[in-house]
Write a protein that holds these residues in place. Structure first.
Motif, mmCIF file in Angstrom:
data_model
loop_
_atom_site.group_PDB
_atom_site.id
_atom_site.type_symbol
_atom_site.label_atom_id
_atom_site.label_comp_id
_atom_site.label_asym_id
_atom_site.label_seq_id
_atom_site.Cartn_x
_atom_site.Cartn_y
_atom_site.Cartn_z
ATOM 1 N N ILE A 53 0.834 -1.203 0.000
ATOM 2 C CA ILE A 53 0.000 0.000 0.000
ATOM 3 C C ILE A 53 0.866 1.249 0.000
ATOM 4 O O ILE A 53 0.602 2.196 -0.752
ATOM 5 C CB ILE A 53 -0.970 -0.025 1.198
ATOM 6 C CG1 ILE A 53 -2.011 -1.126 1.007
ATOM 7 C CG2 ILE A 53 -1.647 1.327 1.382
ATOM 8 C CD1 ILE A 53 -2.861 -1.401 2.228
ATOM 9 N N VAL A 54 1.907 1.264 0.815
ATOM 10 C CA VAL A 54 2.785 2.443 0.890
ATOM 11 C C VAL A 54 3.489 2.673 -0.441
ATOM 12 O O VAL A 54 3.484 3.785 -0.982
ATOM 13 C CB VAL A 54 3.803 2.283 2.040
ATOM 14 C CG1 VAL A 54 4.892 3.333 1.950
ATOM 15 C CG2 VAL A 54 3.104 2.357 3.376
ATOM 16 N N ILE A 55 4.095 1.625 -0.986
ATOM 17 C CA ILE A 55 4.833 1.770 -2.248
ATOM 18 C C ILE A 55 3.878 2.097 -3.387
ATOM 19 O O ILE A 55 4.126 3.015 -4.183
ATOM 20 C CB ILE A 55 5.643 0.491 -2.545
ATOM 21 C CG1 ILE A 55 6.746 0.306 -1.505
ATOM 22 C CG2 ILE A 55 6.226 0.533 -3.956
ATOM 23 C CD1 ILE A 55 7.420 -1.054 -1.559
ATOM 24 N N GLY A 56 2.770 1.354 -3.482
ATOM 25 C CA GLY A 56 1.811 1.578 -4.567
ATOM 26 C C GLY A 56 1.181 2.956 -4.519
ATOM 27 O O GLY A 56 1.027 3.614 -5.548
ATOM 28 N N SER A 57 0.820 3.417 -3.328
ATOM 29 C CA SER A 57 0.219 4.753 -3.202
ATOM 30 C C SER A 57 1.210 5.855 -3.550
ATOM 31 O O SER A 57 0.843 6.843 -4.196
ATOM 32 C CB SER A 57 -0.295 4.965 -1.781
ATOM 33 O OG SER A 57 -1.335 4.082 -1.502
ATOM 34 N N THR A 58 2.455 5.680 -3.140
ATOM 35 C CA THR A 58 3.479 6.679 -3.459
ATOM 36 C C THR A 58 3.707 6.776 -4.960
ATOM 37 O O THR A 58 3.753 7.878 -5.529
ATOM 38 C CB THR A 58 4.798 6.332 -2.740
ATOM 39 O OG1 THR A 58 4.550 6.253 -1.337
ATOM 40 C CG2 THR A 58 5.863 7.372 -3.017
#
Length: 84
Positions: A53-58
């Motif tokens: 979620i963190v990587i994809g959202s960034t």
């Protein structure tokens, strides 16, 4: 005007979901067994979901910002030409 917000919202949702899925897929290539304690599989899966979620959202935010900026770029030239 309202339909433009709806389209932007739909694009943002789809973009986030695609990049989160892509991050999850990419993280599956890691050999993470070395870093995990025995019998902590559930915690490792939660960690991978959160990392996805963190990587994809960034990445999605970068993509959406870049798209917005590229759409606004012609407005700079219109503003310059109108003030001449």
């Amino acid at each position: 005007m309202i339909s433009g917000f709806g389209q932007q919202a739909m694009l943002s949702i789809i973009s986030h979901l695609i990049f989160i899925t892509l991050a999850w897929w990419a993280l599956q290539s890691l050999n993470y067994e070395k870093f995990l304690r025995a019998n902590h599989i559930f915690q490792a899966r939660v960690l991978f979901i959160m990392l996805s979620i963190v990587i994809g959202s960034t990445v999605s935010n970068f993509f959406l910002d870049y798209l917005l900026w590229s759409q606004q770029l012609p407005l700079i030239f219109q503003h310059i030409l109108l003030n001449i």
